[in-house]
Design an enzyme around this catalytic site. Structure first.
Site, PDB file in Angstrom:
ATOM      1  N   GLY A   2       0.626  -1.593   0.515  1.00 30.85           N
ATOM      2  CA  GLY A   2       0.013  -0.274  -0.347  1.00 30.85           C
ATOM      3  C   GLY A   2       0.618   1.384  -0.105  1.00 30.85           C
ATOM      4  O   GLY A   2       1.799   1.408   0.228  1.00 30.85           O
ATOM      5  N   ASP A  48       1.231   4.385   1.748  1.00 32.71           N
ATOM      6  CA  ASP A  48       2.524   3.879   2.748  1.00 32.71           C
ATOM      7  C   ASP A  48       2.675   2.937   3.527  1.00 32.71           C
ATOM      8  O   ASP A  48       3.423   3.147   4.995  1.00 32.71           O
ATOM      9  CB  ASP A  48       1.757   5.294   3.639  1.00 32.71           C
ATOM     10  N   LYS A  49       3.469   2.367   3.375  1.00 29.97           N
ATOM     11  CA  LYS A  49       4.118   1.103   3.833  1.00 29.97           C
ATOM     12  C   LYS A  49       5.617   0.690   3.199  1.00 29.97           C
ATOM     13  O   LYS A  49       6.148   1.954   2.942  1.00 29.97           O
ATOM     14  CB  LYS A  49       3.378  -0.063   2.631  1.00 29.97           C
ATOM     15  N   ILE A  50       6.182   0.041   3.890  1.00 20.57           N
ATOM     16  CA  ILE A  50       7.306  -0.193   4.370  1.00 20.57           C
ATOM     17  C   ILE A  50       8.072  -0.227   2.939  1.00 20.57           C
ATOM     18  O   ILE A  50       8.416   0.282   2.343  1.00 20.57           O
ATOM     19  CB  ILE A  50       7.819  -1.838   4.678  1.00 20.57           C
TER      20      ILE A  50
END
Ligand SMILES: Cc1ncc(COP(=O)(O)O)c(C=O)c1O
Length: 398
Positions: A182, A184-186
């Site tokens: 997604g 704003d994920k790592i």
């Protein structure tokens, strides 16, 4: 010009990601190329030593698929932690099963293993363990309890790819695990997700079930590829409001996607879930996966400016702090061009959803509710300079 600092807002998009997205958009590269999916599956198969890898348009699709393949039905209960988001709960609701919430350990923000055994009933089919903020849960203890009670264990690695417990990575402990790509994920290709199966004995008809899942629409693929390009324009203009307006406008006219569809805020299932991943997004996600260990190391390095006693093996997608005067700090930070994160300022994020739609009973997880009232997340992404990190730290500590 002052640069926006934000825990959200596609924090790991770099110039190289924008170029990759533009290439895919303009040259229509790899849109129908199955080899791309093979490359991504091979990355997961090799890193997690699992032959069963399935790719999706999101973590929620991956979880929905795993619950179906585990045979979860309306009669079953699925144990999850409070202090999470609708993306982690909706797949349970979509199946018709009952989410049973367990309170969290305030040290790790993860499911409190001491509360697990007493929540298990004859209807419990699955326990989902989230590794919140990239901090690993007490997975060995939880796994032992699940094995004793013959309950399937699924690891939610949506925000923790690359974290370790001892010498083993999160995602290798459960009977299955899922990941999110997604925005704003790592690692991120704006949307996307993967599921891996570690213990085939609990899952049936995997390939048949996967064949039934539709491809994403071309429109959706365009939206995802346009996102990094749009953010390259939006972010430099964010603090003079133009960027903010542009972001809202592009989402409104559906040139780029929103993180959730309207229906999802009340537990509804849009047609776009579950769907498969698109080969067109593989170059984007592979570019980030190749840098995963370096990016995670950088996040830990950045987190070390915020606190001394970092948890071993954690990767700190965001660094959590508890404060008394959250609104005041958020406002002060915003005036300095810093948008701090508020995961999870409701026991089920985002704040404002009706908790009963997600079968959460107010007062049932008092630790999570207390922490939801005081939590702030500080950014740790690799692009941050030490000067910027110190600026964030000073604003919060002031
Ligand atoms: C802990 C957790 N689990 C699952 C999900 C769902 O992932 P996705 O947004 O890729 O569907 C999220 C998304 O934010 C999450 O934070």
């Amino acid at each position: 010009m002052l640069k926006v600092i934000s825990s959200g807002l596609s924090p790991n998009t770099k110039a190289t990601d924008v170029i990759i997205a533009l290439e895919a958009l303009i040259l229509k590269r790899h849109w129908k190329d199955p080899l791309q999916l093979h490359i991504l599956k091979k990355w997961f198969a090799s890193r997690y030593n699992s032959d069963q890898v399935y790719l999706f348009n999101s973590g929620r699709s991956a979880l929905y698929f795993l619950l179906k393949a585990a045979g979860v039905t309306k009669q079953d209960e699925v144990i999850v932690q409070a202090f999470t988001c609708i993306g982690a709960i909706n797949p349970i609701i979509w199946i018709g099963a009952k989410p049973v919430y367990i309170d969290i350990d305030p040290q790790t923000y993860n499911l409190d293993p001491d509360l697990l055994e007493s929540s298990i009933t004859s209807k419990t089919k699955v326990v989902i363990v989230q590794h919140t903020f990239g901090i690993p849960a007490a997975i060995s203890k939880i796994k032992k309890i699940c094995q004793e009670h013959k309950i399937i264990l699924i690891e939610d690695c949506a925000v923790s790819i690359g974290a370790f417990v001892g010498k083993k990575e999160v995602g290798t402990y459960g009977d299955a695990a899922f990941f999110s790509f997604g925005r704003d994920k790592i690692v991120s290709s704006v949307s996307g997700g993967a599921a891996i199966i570690n213990n085939l004995k609990h899952f049936a008809n995997l390939d048949e079930l996967y064949r039934e899942i539709l491809e994403p629409s071309s429109n959706w693929v365009y939206q995802q590829l346009l996102h990094p390009v749009a953010m390259a324009v939006i972010l430099p203009l964010y603090l003079i409001q133009v960027g903010k307006i542009l972001l809202v406008l592009l989402q409104k006219i559906k040139l780029i996607s929103k993180p959730y569809e309207e229906l999802e805020y009340s537990g509804g299932k849009p047609e776009s879930y579950p769907r498969r991943y698109s080969p067109a997004l593989v170059p984007l996600i592979m570019h980030q996966l190749r840098q995963l260990d370096a990016m995670d190391a950088r996040r830990v390095f950045n987190a070390s400016y915020y606190g001394e006693n970092l948890i071993k093996g954690a990767v700190y997608l965001r660094y959590p702090v508890l404060v008394k005067n959250r609104e005041q700090i958020l406002n002060k930070a915003q005036r300095a061009g810093i948008y701090l994160g508020t995961w999870y300022d409701s026991v089920i994020n985002p704040a404002g959803v009706t908790l009963s739609n997600f079968k959460y009973k107010k007062g049932s997880c008092p630790v999570a509710e207390d922490i939801a009232g005081r939590i702030l997340n500080l950014p740790t992404y690799a692009r941050l300079t030490v000067r910027e990190i110190k600026k964030v730290r000073d604003i919060v500590n002031d």
